[in-house]
Motif scaffolding. Sequence first.
Motif, PDB file in Angstrom:
ATOM      1  N   ASP A 129       0.786  -1.137   0.050  1.00 29.69           N
ATOM      2  CA  ASP A 129      -0.180   0.016  -0.072  1.00 29.69           C
ATOM      3  C   ASP A 129       0.832   1.254   0.062  1.00 29.69           C
ATOM      4  O   ASP A 129       0.521   2.520  -0.451  1.00 29.69           O
ATOM      5  N   ASP A 130       1.990   1.057   0.523  1.00 29.70           N
ATOM      6  CA  ASP A 130       2.682   2.226   0.928  1.00 29.70           C
ATOM      7  C   ASP A 130       4.165   2.409  -0.006  1.00 29.70           C
ATOM      8  O   ASP A 130       4.602   3.364   0.066  1.00 29.70           O
ATOM      9  N   LEU A 146      15.261  -0.206  -7.432  1.00 27.80           N
ATOM     10  CA  LEU A 146      14.766   0.871  -6.850  1.00 27.80           C
ATOM     11  C   LEU A 146      13.859   0.543  -5.881  1.00 27.80           C
ATOM     12  O   LEU A 146      12.971  -0.027  -6.159  1.00 27.80           O
ATOM     13  N   VAL A 147      13.725   1.145  -4.709  1.00 28.50           N
ATOM     14  CA  VAL A 147      12.771   0.931  -3.825  1.00 28.50           C
ATOM     15  C   VAL A 147      12.226   2.484  -3.315  1.00 28.50           C
ATOM     16  O   VAL A 147      13.137   3.392  -3.110  1.00 28.50           O
ATOM     17  N   ILE A 148      10.725   2.813  -3.433  1.00 26.90           N
ATOM     18  CA  ILE A 148      10.204   4.048  -3.222  1.00 26.90           C
ATOM     19  C   ILE A 148       9.204   4.021  -2.329  1.00 26.90           C
ATOM     20  O   ILE A 148       8.432   3.198  -2.367  1.00 26.90           O
ATOM     21  N   PRO A 149       9.075   5.334  -1.859  1.00 25.97           N
ATOM     22  CA  PRO A 149       7.608   5.251  -0.857  1.00 25.97           C
ATOM     23  C   PRO A 149       6.602   5.677  -2.208  1.00 25.97           C
ATOM     24  O   PRO A 149       6.921   6.470  -3.365  1.00 25.97           O
ATOM     25  N   GLN A 183       9.537   3.855   8.223  1.00 27.75           N
ATOM     26  CA  GLN A 183       9.450   2.492   8.549  1.00 27.75           C
ATOM     27  C   GLN A 183       9.015   1.755   7.452  1.00 27.75           C
ATOM     28  O   GLN A 183       9.857   0.559   7.167  1.00 27.75           O
ATOM     29  N   LYS A 184       8.272   2.002   6.691  1.00 22.08           N
ATOM     30  CA  LYS A 184       7.850   1.014   5.718  1.00 22.08           C
ATOM     31  C   LYS A 184       8.615   0.994   4.567  1.00 22.08           C
ATOM     32  O   LYS A 184       8.804  -0.130   3.830  1.00 22.08           O
ATOM     33  N   THR A 189      10.546  -2.684   3.293  1.00 18.47           N
ATOM     34  CA  THR A 189      10.742  -2.922   1.877  1.00 18.47           C
ATOM     35  C   THR A 189      12.037  -3.138   1.317  1.00 18.47           C
ATOM     36  O   THR A 189      12.571  -4.260   0.706  1.00 18.47           O
ATOM     37  N   VAL A 190      12.816  -2.147   1.776  1.00 16.59           N
ATOM     38  CA  VAL A 190      14.345  -2.549   1.414  1.00 16.59           C
ATOM     39  C   VAL A 190      14.838  -3.840   2.277  1.00 16.59           C
ATOM     40  O   VAL A 190      15.723  -4.374   1.409  1.00 16.59           O
ATOM     41  N   HIS A 191      14.373  -3.869   3.217  1.00 14.53           N
ATOM     42  CA  HIS A 191      14.853  -5.180   3.975  1.00 14.53           C
ATOM     43  C   HIS A 191      14.521  -6.615   3.223  1.00 14.53           C
ATOM     44  O   HIS A 191      15.043  -7.415   3.261  1.00 14.53           O
TER      45      HIS A 191
END
Length: 136
Positions: A22-23, A39-42, A58-59, A63-65
């Motif tokens: 969702d985020d 890439l990881v984005i909000p 945190q979210k 996701t990076v984790h």
Amino acid sequence: MDCIFCKIVTKEIPTKILYEDDDTMSFLDAFPVAKGHTLVIPKKHHAKIQDLPSDVNQKLFNTVHKMTPKVDSLQGSTLVAIHNGKDSGQEIPHVHVHLIPRSNTDSAGPVHSMFKDKIDLSDSEIDSLYNQLKII
């Protein structure tokens, strides 16, 4: 808004989505520097890390984790990088975390190799920086 990452989130621009909740969203970089560059984005637009609300931060890093072991499996190591502001090298002003597979045979080096001119700080300069930056 004319943000390419916002357009990826709304699916106006197609991409290879690797994970989505969702985020946050994770996808293959369109201009990779290594095979598997991710890439990881909000999903909501925020220009810099300090602009993220704590829960989104945190979210994002959850996701990076989740994604890091997948990227790590490609070469055995992963560079996790964030350019935070234009002068740091951020090309798109939307927070994004680079996950770049690394090996000992790639053409990149450690972060210190990015800077040709090394600095030499005096004890008083170090103390001044310490006092400017400390939170405790």
